[in-house]
Motif scaffolding. Structure first.
Motif, PDB file in Angstrom:
ATOM      1  N   ARG A 107       0.821  -1.211   0.000  1.00  0.00           N
ATOM      2  CA  ARG A 107       0.000   0.000   0.000  1.00  0.00           C
ATOM      3  C   ARG A 107       0.857   1.264   0.000  1.00  0.00           C
ATOM      4  O   ARG A 107       0.338   2.369   0.049  1.00  0.00           O
ATOM      5  N   ILE A 108       2.148   1.086  -0.048  1.00  0.00           N
ATOM      6  CA  ILE A 108       3.078   2.220  -0.087  1.00  0.00           C
ATOM      7  C   ILE A 108       3.433   2.507  -1.544  1.00  0.00           C
ATOM      8  O   ILE A 108       3.846   1.609  -2.277  1.00  0.00           O
ATOM      9  N   ARG A 109       3.276   3.767  -1.960  1.00  0.00           N
ATOM     10  CA  ARG A 109       3.445   4.114  -3.373  1.00  0.00           C
ATOM     11  C   ARG A 109       4.895   3.984  -3.834  1.00  0.00           C
ATOM     12  O   ARG A 109       5.165   3.584  -4.974  1.00  0.00           O
ATOM     13  N   THR A 110       5.817   4.354  -2.984  1.00  0.00           N
ATOM     14  CA  THR A 110       7.229   4.201  -3.335  1.00  0.00           C
ATOM     15  C   THR A 110       7.858   3.155  -2.430  1.00  0.00           C
ATOM     16  O   THR A 110       7.399   2.938  -1.301  1.00  0.00           O
ATOM     17  N   THR A 111       8.863   2.511  -2.921  1.00  0.00           N
ATOM     18  CA  THR A 111       9.531   1.477  -2.143  1.00  0.00           C
ATOM     19  C   THR A 111      11.033   1.623  -2.280  1.00  0.00           C
ATOM     20  O   THR A 111      11.529   2.315  -3.181  1.00  0.00           O
ATOM     21  N   SER A 112      11.737   0.964  -1.412  1.00  0.00           N
ATOM     22  CA  SER A 112      13.196   1.017  -1.448  1.00  0.00           C
ATOM     23  C   SER A 112      13.749  -0.006  -2.428  1.00  0.00           C
ATOM     24  O   SER A 112      13.118  -1.029  -2.695  1.00  0.00           O
ATOM     25  N   PHE A 113      14.902   0.290  -2.975  1.00  0.00           N
ATOM     26  CA  PHE A 113      15.669  -0.734  -3.676  1.00  0.00           C
ATOM     27  C   PHE A 113      17.057  -0.741  -3.063  1.00  0.00           C
ATOM     28  O   PHE A 113      17.501   0.249  -2.477  1.00  0.00           O
ATOM     29  N   TYR A 114      17.711  -1.857  -3.170  1.00  0.00           N
ATOM     30  CA  TYR A 114      19.038  -2.002  -2.578  1.00  0.00           C
ATOM     31  C   TYR A 114      20.023  -2.438  -3.655  1.00  0.00           C
ATOM     32  O   TYR A 114      19.748  -3.368  -4.420  1.00  0.00           O
ATOM     33  N   SER A 115      21.145  -1.768  -3.715  1.00  0.00           N
ATOM     34  CA  SER A 115      22.177  -2.118  -4.679  1.00  0.00           C
ATOM     35  C   SER A 115      23.540  -2.036  -4.017  1.00  0.00           C
ATOM     36  O   SER A 115      23.716  -1.364  -3.002  1.00  0.00           O
ATOM     37  N   VAL A 116      24.491  -2.753  -4.591  1.00  0.00           N
ATOM     38  CA  VAL A 116      25.868  -2.704  -4.111  1.00  0.00           C
ATOM     39  C   VAL A 116      26.747  -2.192  -5.241  1.00  0.00           C
ATOM     40  O   VAL A 116      26.519  -2.509  -6.418  1.00  0.00           O
ATOM     41  N   GLN A 117      27.716  -1.388  -4.881  1.00  0.00           N
ATOM     42  CA  GLN A 117      28.651  -0.844  -5.863  1.00  0.00           C
ATOM     43  C   GLN A 117      30.039  -1.373  -5.538  1.00  0.00           C
ATOM     44  O   GLN A 117      30.533  -1.223  -4.424  1.00  0.00           O
ATOM     45  N   THR A 118      30.664  -1.990  -6.527  1.00  0.00           N
ATOM     46  CA  THR A 118      31.955  -2.628  -6.304  1.00  0.00           C
ATOM     47  C   THR A 118      32.760  -2.557  -7.594  1.00  0.00           C
ATOM     48  O   THR A 118      32.463  -1.765  -8.484  1.00  0.00           O
ATOM     49  N   THR A 119      33.802  -3.360  -7.693  1.00  0.00           N
ATOM     50  CA  THR A 119      34.569  -3.523  -8.935  1.00  0.00           C
ATOM     51  C   THR A 119      34.696  -5.020  -9.197  1.00  0.00           C
ATOM     52  O   THR A 119      34.503  -5.851  -8.299  1.00  0.00           O
ATOM     53  N   TRP A 120      35.043  -5.354 -10.416  1.00  0.00           N
ATOM     54  CA  TRP A 120      35.277  -6.762 -10.731  1.00  0.00           C
ATOM     55  C   TRP A 120      36.364  -7.340  -9.830  1.00  0.00           C
ATOM     56  O   TRP A 120      36.270  -8.477  -9.368  1.00  0.00           O
ATOM     57  N   ARG A 121      37.389  -6.521  -9.566  1.00  0.00           N
ATOM     58  CA  ARG A 121      38.499  -6.989  -8.729  1.00  0.00           C
ATOM     59  C   ARG A 121      38.028  -7.306  -7.311  1.00  0.00           C
ATOM     60  O   ARG A 121      38.339  -8.367  -6.764  1.00  0.00           O
ATOM     61  N   GLU A 122      37.299  -6.374  -6.717  1.00  0.00           N
ATOM     62  CA  GLU A 122      36.861  -6.575  -5.333  1.00  0.00           C
ATOM     63  C   GLU A 122      35.969  -7.797  -5.201  1.00  0.00           C
ATOM     64  O   GLU A 122      36.126  -8.596  -4.266  1.00  0.00           O
ATOM     65  N   LEU A 123      35.027  -7.979  -6.126  1.00  0.00           N
ATOM     66  CA  LEU A 123      34.122  -9.117  -6.035  1.00  0.00           C
ATOM     67  C   LEU A 123      34.887 -10.427  -6.201  1.00  0.00           C
ATOM     68  O   LEU A 123      34.624 -11.406  -5.494  1.00  0.00           O
ATOM     69  N   THR A 124      35.868 -10.441  -7.101  1.00  0.00           N
ATOM     70  CA  THR A 124      36.682 -11.638  -7.300  1.00  0.00           C
ATOM     71  C   THR A 124      37.478 -11.958  -6.045  1.00  0.00           C
ATOM     72  O   THR A 124      37.567 -13.119  -5.617  1.00  0.00           O
ATOM     73  N   GLU A 125      38.056 -10.932  -5.426  1.00  0.00           N
ATOM     74  CA  GLU A 125      38.848 -11.144  -4.214  1.00  0.00           C
ATOM     75  C   GLU A 125      37.977 -11.582  -3.042  1.00  0.00           C
ATOM     76  O   GLU A 125      38.408 -12.376  -2.196  1.00  0.00           O
ATOM     77  N   LEU A 126      36.739 -11.069  -2.974  1.00  0.00           N
ATOM     78  CA  LEU A 126      35.824 -11.495  -1.910  1.00  0.00           C
ATOM     79  C   LEU A 126      35.518 -12.984  -2.003  1.00  0.00           C
ATOM     80  O   LEU A 126      35.266 -13.642  -0.994  1.00  0.00           O
ATOM     81  N   LEU A 127      35.542 -13.509  -3.217  1.00  0.00           N
ATOM     82  CA  LEU A 127      35.321 -14.947  -3.425  1.00  0.00           C
ATOM     83  C   LEU A 127      36.561 -15.767  -3.072  1.00  0.00           C
ATOM     84  O   LEU A 127      36.511 -16.999  -3.099  1.00  0.00           O
ATOM     85  N   GLY A 128      37.654 -15.075  -2.758  1.00  0.00           N
ATOM     86  CA  GLY A 128      38.887 -15.764  -2.425  1.00  0.00           C
ATOM     87  C   GLY A 128      39.668 -16.197  -3.647  1.00  0.00           C
ATOM     88  O   GLY A 128      40.559 -17.057  -3.551  1.00  0.00           O
ATOM     89  N   ASN A 129      39.348 -15.600  -4.815  1.00  0.00           N
ATOM     90  CA  ASN A 129      40.029 -15.956  -6.060  1.00  0.00           C
ATOM     91  C   ASN A 129      41.060 -14.896  -6.439  1.00  0.00           C
ATOM     92  O   ASN A 129      40.948 -13.741  -6.033  1.00  0.00           O
ATOM     93  N   THR A 130      42.034 -15.306  -7.233  1.00  0.00           N
ATOM     94  CA  THR A 130      43.029 -14.367  -7.744  1.00  0.00           C
ATOM     95  C   THR A 130      42.419 -13.580  -8.898  1.00  0.00           C
ATOM     96  O   THR A 130      41.916 -14.176  -9.854  1.00  0.00           O
ATOM     97  N   PRO A 131      42.407 -12.260  -8.819  1.00  0.00           N
ATOM     98  CA  PRO A 131      41.789 -11.467  -9.889  1.00  0.00           C
ATOM     99  C   PRO A 131      42.504 -11.653 -11.225  1.00  0.00           C
ATOM    100  O   PRO A 131      43.733 -11.562 -11.295  1.00  0.00           O
ATOM    101  N   HIS A 132      41.728 -11.932 -12.252  1.00  0.00           N
ATOM    102  CA  HIS A 132      42.271 -12.022 -13.609  1.00  0.00           C
ATOM    103  C   HIS A 132      41.137 -11.690 -14.562  1.00  0.00           C
ATOM    104  O   HIS A 132      40.036 -12.239 -14.459  1.00  0.00           O
ATOM    105  N   LYS A 133      41.388 -10.816 -15.506  1.00  0.00           N
ATOM    106  CA  LYS A 133      40.321 -10.327 -16.378  1.00  0.00           C
ATOM    107  C   LYS A 133      39.710 -11.431 -17.229  1.00  0.00           C
ATOM    108  O   LYS A 133      38.568 -11.307 -17.680  1.00  0.00           O
ATOM    109  N   ASN A 134      40.436 -12.551 -17.418  1.00  0.00           N
ATOM    110  CA  ASN A 134      39.888 -13.658 -18.193  1.00  0.00           C
ATOM    111  C   ASN A 134      38.765 -14.385 -17.450  1.00  0.00           C
ATOM    112  O   ASN A 134      38.028 -15.171 -18.050  1.00  0.00           O
ATOM    113  N   ASN A 135      38.650 -14.143 -16.131  1.00  0.00           N
ATOM    114  CA  ASN A 135      37.613 -14.809 -15.337  1.00  0.00           C
ATOM    115  C   ASN A 135      36.324 -13.998 -15.242  1.00  0.00           C
ATOM    116  O   ASN A 135      35.336 -14.465 -14.674  1.00  0.00           O
TER     117      ASN A 135
END
Length: 320
Positions: A107-135
């Motif tokens: 019943r609320i006309r507007t609602t929230s959305f949630y997003s995360v802002q990162t880089t390919w490098r950071e997300l790869t490192e969070l997974l415990g992987n070595t960053p490489h653009k081929n991945n």
């Protein structure tokens, strides 16, 4: 899902703070996505047919229907990596807006959305992987799978949900949406920006605070696919010190007593290796297996001790 009162929210926040363990950048995950069998314990041979639909049941945990393709170990890991990042809240027109709805959220006309802002490098490192653009293409494909596959989470007891399913009916209120709503990136290099917006189900879980804190460091150190399946349940059930093999089979999407003795024995070997992996990854200090019952109906119960104490346990130790 009814909104909580302020008192209920305070109590939930207090329990959450007491249950936290000493974790490095934990993942905040909707509770039902830690206690689910919707992510099968394998990396290859997943069903990619867009007509695929399967209901995954963990009694007392969740009833989740996945439609549009099978999700596996790598999808779970990528989702948890995204959920380690701090989500930013914004406002958008509520796609479920209905002034006559019985659900106050709609019943609320507007609602929230949630997003995360990162880089390919950071997300790869969070997974415990070595960053490489081929991945990066592989990582993008996993995110796109989470965007394309819908998950239906229904409210009600297990009996109500399964009875309604047999009648080809809906049990009542629920939520069917993609886990990820949108993926946007600025370029192909590791340090280019990446923005991921959550889908409606995750948004609702965040708004109602039905989230749990998960030790993602352990999750990404695990080598065993079944360990990756069991750990989210073990870590999110903070007051538990044991789990029965029946529950483990449900988390793995198996019917333990519908299998022959050879398959059950193989599963028990798999469970032992999974718990050994949880110890090696630093999630558990130790575990032991209790054999219960007699004859052909013997069952196993896995007792364990977390490697990291809950915050309330640390306070008690310091007080002593």
């Amino acid at each position: 899902m009814p909104l909580e009162t302020k008192k209920q929210q305070r109590q939930r926040d207090l329990r959450s703070s007491q249950n936290r363990r000493g974790r490095e950048k934990p993942a905040r995950v909707p509770a039902k996505l830690t206690r689910t069998s919707a992510f099968v314990p394998k990396r290859q041979g997943l069903i990619t047919d867009r007509k695929f639909e399967c209901t995954y049941v963990v009694p007392g945990g969740s009833v989740v229907t996945v439609r549009g393709g099978e999700l596996g170990t790598q999808h779970r890991d990528v989702l948890y990596a995204v959920m380690r990042l701090k989500a930013k809240e914004g406002l958008m027109t509520n796609p479920d807006y209905d002034p006559s709805s019985r659900d106050i959220v709609n019943r609320i006309r507007t609602t929230s959305f949630y997003s995360v802002q990162t880089t390919w490098r950071e997300l790869t490192e969070l997974l415990g992987n070595t960053p490489h653009k081929n991945n990066l293409r592989t990582l993008l494909h996993l995110l796109e799978d989470l965007k394309q596959v819908s998950m239906r989470v229904e409210r009600g007891t297990l009996e109500e949900v399964m009875e309604a399913k047999e009648k080809n009916q809906l049990v009542g209120p629920g939520r069917s949406s993609n886990v990820i709503y949108d993926i946007k990136w600025s370029g192909k290099n590791l340090d280019d920006n990446l923005t991921i917006t959550y889908g409606a189900y995750v948004r609702e879980a965040m708004q109602t605070n039905y989230m749990v804190s998960l030790n993602a460091e352990v999750q990404f150190k695990l080598k065993n696919d079944h360990a990756k399946t069991f750990w989210p349940y073990v870590d999110s059930q903070v007051r538990h010190t044991w789990v029965d093999e029946q529950r483990l089979s449900e988390l793995a999407g198996r019917n333990l007593w519908g299998e022959d003795s050879k398959m059950r024995n193989n599963f028990r070997v798999t469970c032992r290796k999974a718990f050994e992996d949880m110890v090696n990854a630093g999630g558990l200090l130790k575990f032991e297996i209790e054999v219960r019952g007699a004859g052909r109906k013997k069952t196993r119960r896995y007792h364990y001790k977390h490697a990291l104490a809950r915050q309330i346990e640390l306070q008690l130790d310091n007080a002593g």
